[in-house]
Design a protein around this motif. Structure first.
Motif, PDB file in Angstrom:
ATOM      1  N   LYS A 162       0.845  -1.185   0.000  1.00 39.17           N
ATOM      2  CA  LYS A 162       0.000   0.000   0.000  1.00 39.17           C
ATOM      3  C   LYS A 162       0.886   1.242   0.000  1.00 39.17           C
ATOM      4  N   SER A 163       0.480   2.250  -0.737  1.00 38.98           N
ATOM      5  CA  SER A 163       1.261   3.485  -0.826  1.00 38.98           C
ATOM      6  C   SER A 163       0.352   4.691  -0.644  1.00 38.98           C
ATOM      7  N   ASN A 164       0.925   5.728  -0.066  1.00 38.48           N
ATOM      8  CA  ASN A 164       0.200   6.982   0.124  1.00 38.48           C
ATOM      9  C   ASN A 164       1.227   8.085   0.359  1.00 38.48           C
ATOM     10  N   LEU A 165       0.774   9.331   0.320  1.00 41.76           N
ATOM     11  CA  LEU A 165       1.682  10.451   0.510  1.00 41.76           C
ATOM     12  C   LEU A 165       1.853  10.838   1.971  1.00 41.76           C
ATOM     13  N   THR A 166       0.870  10.593   2.791  1.00 36.06           N
ATOM     14  CA  THR A 166       0.948  11.028   4.188  1.00 36.06           C
ATOM     15  C   THR A 166       0.854   9.867   5.164  1.00 36.06           C
ATOM     16  N   LYS A 167      -0.136   8.997   5.014  1.00 35.20           N
ATOM     17  CA  LYS A 167      -0.269   7.873   5.918  1.00 35.20           C
ATOM     18  C   LYS A 167      -1.011   6.729   5.223  1.00 35.20           C
ATOM     19  N   VAL A 168      -0.834   5.546   5.776  1.00 35.30           N
ATOM     20  CA  VAL A 168      -1.450   4.337   5.220  1.00 35.30           C
ATOM     21  C   VAL A 168      -2.202   3.642   6.341  1.00 35.30           C
ATOM     22  N   GLU A 169      -3.424   3.237   6.061  1.00 39.75           N
ATOM     23  CA  GLU A 169      -4.243   2.511   7.032  1.00 39.75           C
ATOM     24  C   GLU A 169      -5.162   1.572   6.263  1.00 39.75           C
ATOM     25  N   PHE A 170      -5.121   0.284   6.615  1.00 40.53           N
ATOM     26  CA  PHE A 170      -5.953  -0.702   5.918  1.00 40.53           C
ATOM     27  C   PHE A 170      -6.156  -1.901   6.833  1.00 40.53           C
ATOM     28  N   THR A 171      -7.051  -2.784   6.406  1.00 42.18           N
ATOM     29  CA  THR A 171      -7.390  -4.005   7.141  1.00 42.18           C
ATOM     30  C   THR A 171      -7.177  -5.199   6.223  1.00 42.18           C
ATOM     31  N   THR A 172      -6.585  -6.254   6.765  1.00 45.11           N
ATOM     32  CA  THR A 172      -6.299  -7.445   5.982  1.00 45.11           C
ATOM     33  C   THR A 172      -6.511  -8.679   6.840  1.00 45.11           C
ATOM     34  N   THR A 173      -6.647  -9.821   6.185  1.00 41.44           N
ATOM     35  CA  THR A 173      -6.790 -11.095   6.890  1.00 41.44           C
ATOM     36  C   THR A 173      -5.449 -11.772   7.121  1.00 41.44           C
ATOM     37  N   HIS A 174      -4.376 -11.184   6.630  1.00 43.99           N
ATOM     38  CA  HIS A 174      -3.048 -11.758   6.813  1.00 43.99           C
ATOM     39  C   HIS A 174      -2.466 -11.316   8.152  1.00 43.99           C
ATOM     40  N   SER A 175      -1.500 -12.081   8.592  1.00 38.49           N
ATOM     41  CA  SER A 175      -0.760 -11.724   9.798  1.00 38.49           C
ATOM     42  C   SER A 175       0.694 -12.097   9.577  1.00 38.49           C
ATOM     43  N   GLY A 176       1.539 -11.597  10.458  1.00 37.71           N
ATOM     44  CA  GLY A 176       2.969 -11.852  10.304  1.00 37.71           C
ATOM     45  C   GLY A 176       3.745 -10.562  10.485  1.00 37.71           C
ATOM     46  N   ARG A 177       4.764 -10.374   9.655  1.00 31.57           N
ATOM     47  CA  ARG A 177       5.631  -9.209   9.751  1.00 31.57           C
ATOM     48  C   ARG A 177       5.213  -8.159   8.726  1.00 31.57           C
ATOM     49  N   PHE A 178       5.003  -6.958   9.206  1.00 34.71           N
ATOM     50  CA  PHE A 178       4.660  -5.826   8.353  1.00 34.71           C
ATOM     51  C   PHE A 178       5.814  -4.817   8.397  1.00 34.71           C
ATOM     52  N   ARG A 179       6.103  -4.253   7.242  1.00 39.28           N
ATOM     53  CA  ARG A 179       7.201  -3.318   7.111  1.00 39.28           C
ATOM     54  C   ARG A 179       6.694  -2.007   6.521  1.00 39.28           C
ATOM     55  N   CYS A 180       6.966  -0.917   7.219  1.00 38.07           N
ATOM     56  CA  CYS A 180       6.541   0.414   6.778  1.00 38.07           C
ATOM     57  C   CYS A 180       7.781   1.204   6.387  1.00 38.07           C
ATOM     58  N   THR A 181       7.775   1.739   5.177  1.00 29.14           N
ATOM     59  CA  THR A 181       8.910   2.486   4.638  1.00 29.14           C
ATOM     60  C   THR A 181       8.457   3.882   4.258  1.00 29.14           C
ATOM     61  N   VAL A 182       9.179   4.872   4.740  1.00 30.47           N
ATOM     62  CA  VAL A 182       8.944   6.279   4.392  1.00 30.47           C
ATOM     63  C   VAL A 182      10.175   6.765   3.640  1.00 30.47           C
ATOM     64  N   LYS A 183       9.960   7.353   2.485  1.00 29.63           N
ATOM     65  CA  LYS A 183      11.102   7.766   1.668  1.00 29.63           C
ATOM     66  C   LYS A 183      10.733   8.955   0.796  1.00 29.63           C
ATOM     67  N   ASN A 184      11.782   9.656   0.413  1.00 31.09           N
ATOM     68  CA  ASN A 184      11.688  10.683  -0.608  1.00 31.09           C
ATOM     69  C   ASN A 184      12.931  10.548  -1.485  1.00 31.09           C
ATOM     70  N   GLU A 185      13.267  11.575  -2.229  1.00 33.96           N
ATOM     71  CA  GLU A 185      14.373  11.463  -3.174  1.00 33.96           C
ATOM     72  C   GLU A 185      15.738  11.492  -2.503  1.00 33.96           C
ATOM     73  N   VAL A 186      15.810  11.869  -1.235  1.00 36.16           N
ATOM     74  CA  VAL A 186      17.122  12.025  -0.600  1.00 36.16           C
ATOM     75  C   VAL A 186      17.310  11.130   0.614  1.00 36.16           C
ATOM     76  N   SER A 187      16.264  10.487   1.130  1.00 38.11           N
ATOM     77  CA  SER A 187      16.410   9.666   2.334  1.00 38.11           C
ATOM     78  C   SER A 187      15.331   8.601   2.363  1.00 38.11           C
ATOM     79  N   GLU A 188      15.536   7.622   3.253  1.00 39.64           N
ATOM     80  CA  GLU A 188      14.586   6.513   3.404  1.00 39.64           C
ATOM     81  C   GLU A 188      14.760   5.899   4.791  1.00 39.64           C
ATOM     82  N   LYS A 189      13.620   5.623   5.467  1.00 43.67           N
ATOM     83  CA  LYS A 189      13.638   5.002   6.786  1.00 43.67           C
ATOM     84  C   LYS A 189      12.537   3.952   6.852  1.00 43.67           C
TER      85      LYS A 189
END
Length: 307
Positions: A162-189
């Protein structure tokens, strides 16, 4: 008005055939970083003039540098090959930078434009994941430090993205490890979290169980096939061994067979044949019973007198 501009451009191309068109490039630099503007035109640079948003900054001519603004204020300098460098860039340094390159005779050689975009490093994202009614609610957001800050948020889990410009929020039936990445043209976390909802079975666990069951069934089938094949081979070997023993016994019996009696028997053989065979005890002739004793007493004999 448009016809006049077209006519003017054609005239300039006729008068300056060696002048290259102005190609616009883009470079992204983080706040407090360093920006380098290279001249793409080949050959030695005799004269070059740099400007920002139509405001001249500096000029290099015959390896001599001339500033049109305060060098400490623009934090810029130029190298002998014409490259412009800006140190400790700030948001205010964003804009269009133009360089004009001239020949030794003063004719324009090339015009190049570069758009500088200064961005702030992205903040560390925060990810939330919780189980509600056997479903997983995922939320990723960041605290925006400035109003004009732009970035991209991605939340990944297996094939979910899932992608968005400010925040992401959704519901799924999966479980496990979720990874959230915030990035722009000069940095990424990136931030990760692990969530396990009851009543859900992980996809990889299902595949592992199914694969293990298939391998076990295949192993059992192969084991049964090998046992039956071995048993069949052993029975065939036993049948062959039995047949060989039977043939061997038949051969020995044929060799050991007794000779037949002669046609004319000898007198001894005749007597042996005529001798009666002994009868069993049960067929012997019954012996007559003994006489019963008399019941009357017997008178004693009187002694005879001598004459």
């Amino acid at each position: 008005m448009n016809l006049r501009r077209i006519f003017l451009v054609k005239c300039l191309l006729l008068w300056f055939p060696n002048v290259k068109g102005a190609d616009t490039r883009r470079i992204y630099v983080a706040v407090d970083g360093s920006a380098f503007f290279n001249i793409m035109t080949t050959g030695t640079v005799h004269e070059a003039t740099w400007s920002r948003n139509d405001q001249r900054l500096l000029q290099i001519k015959n390896k001599k540098i001339k500033y049109y603004t305060d060098s400490s204020g623009c934090r810029c300098k130029v190298l002998f090959n014409g490259t412009l460098q800006i140190q400790h860039v700030m948001k205010e340094d964003s804009g269009m930078y133009t360089v004009l390159v001239y020949h030794e005779d003063g004719k324009l050689k090339a015009e190049e434009k570069t758009a500088l975009i200064v961005q702030e490093p992205v903040p560390q994202p925060v990810i939330y994941a919780e189980c509600i009614n056997k479903t997983t609610t995922v939320k990723c957001e960041v605290k925006q430090t400035s109003k004009n800050q732009t970035f991209m948020i991605e939340v990944a889990h297996d094939k979910i993205k899932k992608s968005n410009l400010t925040k992401v929020e959704f519901t799924t039936t999966h479980s496990g490890r979720f990874r959230c990445t915030v990035k722009n043209e000069v940095s990424e976390k990136t931030t990760e979290t692990q969530v396990k909802c009851s009543g859900q079975l992980d996809f990889y666990l299902i595949i592992s169980i199914a694969g293990g069951a298939i391998l076990f069934v295949t192993f059992v089938i192969l084991l049964i096939f090998c046992i039956r094949k071995k048993k069949t081979e052993r029975l065939e070997d036993d049948d062959e061994e039995r047949m060989m023993q039977i043939r061997k016994v038949e051969t020995e019996m044929a060799v050991r067979e007794l000779p037949r009696p002669p046609a004319n028997p000898t007198p001894r053989q005749v007597r042996l044949q005529q001798r009666p065979l002994p009868q069993p005890q049960g067929q012997q002739q019954a012996v007559p019973p003994w006489p019963r004793p008399r019941t009357q007493p017997r008178t004693p004999n009187q002694p005879r007198e001598r004459p």
